[in-house]
Design an enzyme around this catalytic site. Structure first.
Site, PDB file in Angstrom:
ATOM      1  N   ASP A   1      25.086  39.532  43.977  1.00 49.78           N
ATOM      2  CA  ASP A   1      24.457  39.748  45.470  1.00 49.78           C
ATOM      3  C   ASP A   1      24.010  38.751  46.374  1.00 49.78           C
ATOM      4  O   ASP A   1      23.941  37.654  47.023  1.00 49.78           O
ATOM      5  CB  ASP A   1      23.487  40.796  45.868  1.00 49.78           C
ATOM      6  CG  ASP A   1      25.172  41.431  46.771  1.00 49.78           C
ATOM      7  OD1 ASP A   1      25.764  41.509  46.945  1.00 49.78           O
ATOM      8  OD2 ASP A   1      24.071  43.303  46.042  1.00 49.78           O
TER       9      ASP A   1
ATOM     10  N   LYS B   1      35.176  48.042  46.894  1.00 49.46           N
ATOM     11  CA  LYS B   1      34.522  47.362  46.098  1.00 49.46           C
ATOM     12  C   LYS B   1      34.985  47.797  44.531  1.00 49.46           C
ATOM     13  O   LYS B   1      35.675  46.767  44.032  1.00 49.46           O
ATOM     14  CB  LYS B   1      32.866  46.961  46.085  1.00 49.46           C
ATOM     15  CG  LYS B   1      32.667  46.842  47.166  1.00 49.46           C
ATOM     16  CD  LYS B   1      31.300  46.571  47.027  1.00 49.46           C
ATOM     17  CE  LYS B   1      30.784  46.036  48.270  1.00 49.46           C
ATOM     18  NZ  LYS B   1      29.088  46.522  49.049  1.00 49.46           N
TER      19      LYS B   1
ATOM     20  N   GLN C   1      23.778  48.857  46.253  1.00 51.26           N
ATOM     21  CA  GLN C   1      24.608  49.097  48.003  1.00 51.26           C
ATOM     22  C   GLN C   1      22.835  48.781  48.360  1.00 51.26           C
ATOM     23  O   GLN C   1      22.335  50.540  48.736  1.00 51.26           O
ATOM     24  CB  GLN C   1      25.178  50.097  47.557  1.00 51.26           C
ATOM     25  CG  GLN C   1      26.019  50.197  49.184  1.00 51.26           C
ATOM     26  CD  GLN C   1      26.420  48.814  49.164  1.00 51.26           C
ATOM     27  OE1 GLN C   1      27.834  48.260  48.814  1.00 51.26           O
ATOM     28  NE2 GLN C   1      27.001  48.307  51.126  1.00 51.26           N
TER      29      GLN C   1
HETATM   30  N1  GUN Z   1      24.996  46.402  52.476  1.00 52.66           N
HETATM   31  C1  GUN Z   1      25.671  46.150  53.069  1.00 52.66           C
HETATM   32  N2  GUN Z   1      26.081  44.935  52.583  1.00 52.66           N
HETATM   33  C2  GUN Z   1      25.792  44.502  51.779  1.00 52.66           C
HETATM   34  C3  GUN Z   1      25.720  43.611  50.647  1.00 52.66           C
HETATM   35  O1  GUN Z   1      26.854  42.533  49.999  1.00 52.66           O
HETATM   36  N3  GUN Z   1      24.840  43.487  49.525  1.00 52.66           N
HETATM   37  C4  GUN Z   1      24.465  45.061  49.384  1.00 52.66           C
HETATM   38  N4  GUN Z   1      23.956  45.198  48.317  1.00 52.66           N
HETATM   39  N5  GUN Z   1      24.612  46.267  50.381  1.00 52.66           N
HETATM   40  C5  GUN Z   1      24.962  45.607  51.468  1.00 52.66           C
END
Ligand code: GUN
Length: 288
Positions: free
Chosen positions: A121, A54, A98
């Site tokens: 998100d 990311k 995350q």
């Molecule tokens: N963990 C797995 N997928 C995601 C996501 O789309 N966003 C976040 N914040 N954590 C994740």
């Protein structure tokens, strides 16, 4: 029939290029870069890889990435204090914590502390409500990416039978909302559904998000259906190595479907591209 393989990598690269163009325009107009803060608590290796990717993609899109790595024993209060600081920071347009968080941290408290207008998100209840009522907000990245792939493959979705397998807050529920907005007839199947196969057999669109390797069998797929596989399951291979497989029996489904996403290289790359897109949207809304 042999299905068309939906090239998620190519669609994601095209979306990231459009985002990079938009970022250049934003920088010219606003005199600063859109900023994305990513918070990782603990040492989960898979999460660490996602966060690194990311941050790299954020830089490649011309945005500012702020990575915050906290030890596994971080308290809820310390994490909430960081979220407060990021909410108040004008250089931060998007905040992503995350998941999963370590078990001792109250995930709901953390996610609801994020400013809904920085919630790239789309997990904050305000954004969940906005999606459910058709207001502008932030849509979770994975279902948004799935919808983009479906629109690129099928064009108009109105009137199609869609079956979403899985009812998580991150994928299944928002996916169902998005398909409903597209005027699909939507069924959400889940672990207590009595006959999942019977529902899938009716579907023009199948979105599989159960997290069980090869749960959806090839002979469940209606000929010509579009199959979107959200699953990323790590399995041991016969040669002793590890491999990634989806929630769909790819070979069986590809023999009957009209179109199908591979794993890897399908939905995964779209998730990160949509995060870039949501961050640019957040920055644009904040300067307006
Ligand atoms: N963990 C797995 N997928 C995601 C996501 O789309 N966003 C976040 N914040 N954590 C994740």
């Amino acid at each position: 029939m042999t299905a068309m393989i939906i090239d998620g990598k190519a669609h994601a690269a095209a979306l990231r290029a459009r985002v990079a163009d938009g970022v250049a325009g934003f920088v010219a107009a606003a005199g600063r870069k859109p900023g994305l803060a990513v918070v990782l608590v603990g040492e989960d290796p898979a999460s660490a890889v996602y966060v690194r990717t990311k941050t790299r993609m954020t830089a490649e899109a011309g945005m500012a990435g702020f990575e915050h790595r906290l030890p596994a024993d971080t308290t809820s209060d310390d994490l909430l204090a960081l979220v407060d600081r990021l909410n108040a920071d004008d250089t931060v347009d998007g905040i992503l914590v995350q998941l999963p968080l370590p078990a001792h941290i109250d995930e709901r408290r953390v996610l609801t502390r994020i400013d809904p207008d920085k919630d790239v998100d789309g997990f904050h209840p305000v954004n969940v409500g906005r999606l459910a009522t058709g207001l502008h907000g932030f849509v979770p990245c994975t279902p948004l990416g799935c919808l983009m792939l479906l629109r690129a493959t099928l064009g108009e979705l109105s009137g199609l039978e869609a079956v979403v397998v899985g009812r998580s807050n991150i994928v299944g529920k928002p996916m169902a909302q998005l398909l409903l907005q597209q005027s699909c007839t939507v069924t959400v199947a889940h672990s207590r559904t009595r006959d999942v196969a019977a529902h899938v057999r009716r579907a023009d669109i199948v979105v599989a998000a159960v997290g069980i390797p090869h749960f959806i069998k090839g002979d469940w797929i209606k000929p010509g259906a579009s199959v979107i596989d959200v699953g990323i399951n790590r399995i041991a291979k016969e040669d002793g190595g590890a491999g990634l497989v989806g929630d769909v029996d790819f070979a069986g489904a590809a023999a009957v479907a009209g179109a199908i996403t591979p794993v890897p290289g399908g939905v995964g790359p779209m998730t990160i591209a949509c995060l870039m897109r949501n961050t640019l949207v957040a920055a644009c809304r904040r300067v307006c």
